[in-house]
Design an enzyme around this catalytic site. Structure first.
Site, mmCIF file in Angstrom:
data_model
loop_
_atom_site.group_PDB
_atom_site.id
_atom_site.type_symbol
_atom_site.label_atom_id
_atom_site.label_comp_id
_atom_site.label_asym_id
_atom_site.label_seq_id
_atom_site.Cartn_x
_atom_site.Cartn_y
_atom_site.Cartn_z
ATOM 1 C CD GLU A 10 -10.506 16.164 -39.104
ATOM 2 O OE1 GLU A 10 -10.917 15.006 -39.220
ATOM 3 O OE2 GLU A 10 -10.323 16.925 -40.067
ATOM 4 C CG HIS A 28 -20.298 36.334 -30.998
ATOM 5 N ND1 HIS A 28 -21.033 35.799 -29.973
ATOM 6 C CD2 HIS A 28 -19.796 37.511 -30.534
ATOM 7 C CE1 HIS A 28 -20.999 36.621 -28.929
ATOM 8 N NE2 HIS A 28 -20.248 37.659 -29.242
ATOM 9 C CG ASN A 62 -9.611 15.090 -45.417
ATOM 10 O OD1 ASN A 62 -10.080 16.076 -45.997
ATOM 11 N ND2 ASN A 62 -9.975 13.859 -45.695
ATOM 12 C CG ASN A 115 -1.946 -1.132 1.130
ATOM 13 O OD1 ASN A 115 -1.998 -1.849 0.127
ATOM 14 N ND2 ASN A 115 -2.734 -1.320 2.182
ATOM 15 C CE LYS A 152 -12.589 15.718 -48.140
ATOM 16 N NZ LYS A 152 -12.858 16.833 -47.254
ATOM 17 C CB SER A 180 -10.850 11.185 -49.478
ATOM 18 O OG SER A 180 -11.963 10.455 -49.962
HETATM 19 N N1 ARG Z 1 -1.390 -3.561 -7.308
HETATM 20 C C1 ARG Z 1 -1.875 -2.796 -6.228
HETATM 21 C C2 ARG Z 1 -2.302 -1.411 -6.673
HETATM 22 O O1 ARG Z 1 -1.901 -1.025 -7.694
HETATM 23 C C3 ARG Z 1 -0.833 -2.650 -5.161
HETATM 24 C C4 ARG Z 1 -1.373 -2.487 -3.802
HETATM 25 C C5 ARG Z 1 -2.032 -3.714 -3.377
HETATM 26 N N2 ARG Z 1 -2.435 -3.698 -2.012
HETATM 27 C C6 ARG Z 1 -3.369 -4.537 -1.537
HETATM 28 N N3 ARG Z 1 -3.667 -4.409 -0.296
HETATM 29 N N4 ARG Z 1 -3.986 -5.384 -2.321
HETATM 30 O O2 ARG Z 1 -3.026 -0.717 -6.031
#
Ligand code: ARG
Length: 462
Positions: free
Chosen positions: A294, A160, A289, A114, A287, A281
């Protein structure tokens, strides 16, 4: 050998994941792009763990060697990414076990995926923001070059989409430089907000190990460690900021592209592009383009969509880590790639653009674009309140319209019917170049101003 194909949590689990969920739940195809940042952060984390004597020195040395080897393998396309190990973090950890054996088991001390993923991602977004700003600089350079060659190129400015007042094509281009400098500031400001390192927040609560978060923060190029472990793993503001700055920049490019599409039409015929940036085209032989313009306009939708998706992922998500967050990277990578392509297509469009000066000038003379100049003249030289001058000029326009002539084709005799004693050179007032150069107020379209601004913008680039 037996552990080789097992997930980290296999001891706790009775069954392996279904094939379908394994495919859907894995992020490796997307987040392998973070491998450099992941390895960099792991090396610094290991150095900190050894310095603090949390893990044995020799194991630390082995881990770092192994991580460097993995980096080379990935660099050289020799690394086998496995869906089974979900993401870049576990793919690298698994490979580390193969290379250094049990020493690898010390790497994940005092951290979680995490805090790991958000650290990697922040480092990546920081680099990406610098990269985008360098590309914006290239676009600014192209615009400056084109502007320098078109200081005297007079065209109608529109409101405008109706002819409004004569302006210089250079002044028009410089308007986009202002937008791009604001974009650069947005990306730069975002970097200052990214500048806190989440590593060491672990899963969400912090850790009982005696880690040195200042050390890891500094070594990874952050100003300081983040202040709250829960916020650290749940914060994706930096991703939203990046997506938002990208969406705004894409919007600017889209407006430029739209202008070019209009100016390049047969109806306007102000500009033309070399064949390098045009397509034909399959049915209409004649053409040519302007497809890149775009695409720039169309793909702005991708940048908007990614921002909207990220905001929606975050809305209502309880704080700390949830799997919802895993999709953040795909959105940010996609916005980065899309914006970079749009920036480089914009550069190519500018470099391959030629102005049709006569057409621009002829069009600037249509639609009574100097009527305001006459009202200004009456206010400045005849001491009339502007509103009075405006009314007289309106009548003059009505008269010219009825006669189907331009204001600069009116004789002094005709003008004198509307205002007595117009001694000076009125026809000059109706001249579009004169009109353009009379706008000497700061930020106005006079060539004198434009030359000053070009110098100023050039000095910003260094
Ligand atoms: N692959 C996960 C992500 O990108 C990494 C973190 C995963 N953590 C967990 N508690 N599953 O978020």
């Amino acid at each position: 050998m037996k552990n080789k194909n097992k997930t980290v949590w296999s001891n706790r689990f009775g069954k392996t994941n279904s094939k379908n969920f394994q495919r859907i739940g894995a992020s490796i195809n997307v987040d392998k792009r973070l491998y450099n940042e992941d390895i960099q952060a792991s090396i610094v984390h290991t150095q900190m763990l050894t310095k603090k004597k949390i893990i044995p020195r020799n194991d630390g040395i082995r881990i770092i060697k192994g991580l460097k080897k993995i980096k080379t393998e990935i660099d050289k396309n020799k690394f086998k990414f496995k869906e089974k190990f979900e993401d870049i973090h576990q793919n690298i950890e698994k490979r580390l076990f193969q290379i250094v054996g049990d020493s690898a088991g010390y790497l994940h001390t005092a951290r979680s995926r995490n805090d790991q993923v958000v650290t990697d991602f922040k480092i990546w977004v920081k680099k990406a923001s610098l990269d985008i700003n360098e590309t914006i600089n290239l676009l600014i350079k192209s615009l400056l070059k084109k502007a320098s060659r078109n200081i005297d190129t007079v065209m109608p400015g529109f409101t405008h989409l109706k002819n409004a007042q004569p302006i210089s094509f250079a002044h028009y281009l410089l308007a986009y430089i202002e937008m791009l400098y604001r974009d650069k500031k947005r990306f730069k400001n975002n970097i200052s907000l990214i500048d806190e390192c989440p590593l060491g927040s672990a899963a969400l609560a912090g850790t009982s190990f005696n880690i040195d978060r200042n050390y890891t923060a500094k070594k990874l190029g952050f100003r300081k460690p983040t202040g709250n472990s829960i916020d650290s793993v749940s914060d994706r503001d930096f991703a939203i900021d990046f997506l938002s700055a990208s969406a705004t920049c894409a919007m600017h490019l889209s407006r430029l592209a739209e202008d070019f599409i209009i100016f390049n039409s047969e109806a306007f015929s102000f500009i033309e592009f070399t064949d390098k940036v045009l397509t034909g085209s399959s049915i209409m032989p004649q053409k040519k383009n302007p497809d890149p313009a775009e695409l720039i306009r169309g793909r702005t939708a991708i940048n908007y969509g990614n921002l909207n998706s990220m905001l929606t992922i975050m809305k209502g998500l309880p704080i700390s880590y949830y799997k919802d967050l895993q999709d953040d990277k795909e959105l940010v990578f996609d916005s980065f790639d899309t914006l970079k392509d749009s920036l480089s297509m914009s550069i190519e469009l500018i470099d391959n653009l030629n102005t049709k000066k006569n057409n621009m000038r002829n069009m600037a003379q249509k639609g009574y674009t100097t009527a305001t100049d006459f009202a200004d003249y009456l206010a400045q030289k005849k001491n009339l309140p502007f509103r009075k001058g405006y009314a007289i000029s309106s009548k003059l326009v009505n008269y010219a319209e009825r006669k189907k002539i331009r204001l600069d084709q009116l004789s002094m005799k005709e003008i004198n019917k509307f205002i007595k004693n117009t001694e000076i050179n009125i026809p000059k007032i109706f001249d579009v170049v004169n009109s353009m150069n009379s706008k000497t107020s700061y930020g106005g379209t006079s060539t004198k101003n434009i030359k000053k601004m070009i110098k100023k913008y050039k000095s910003y680039l260094n």
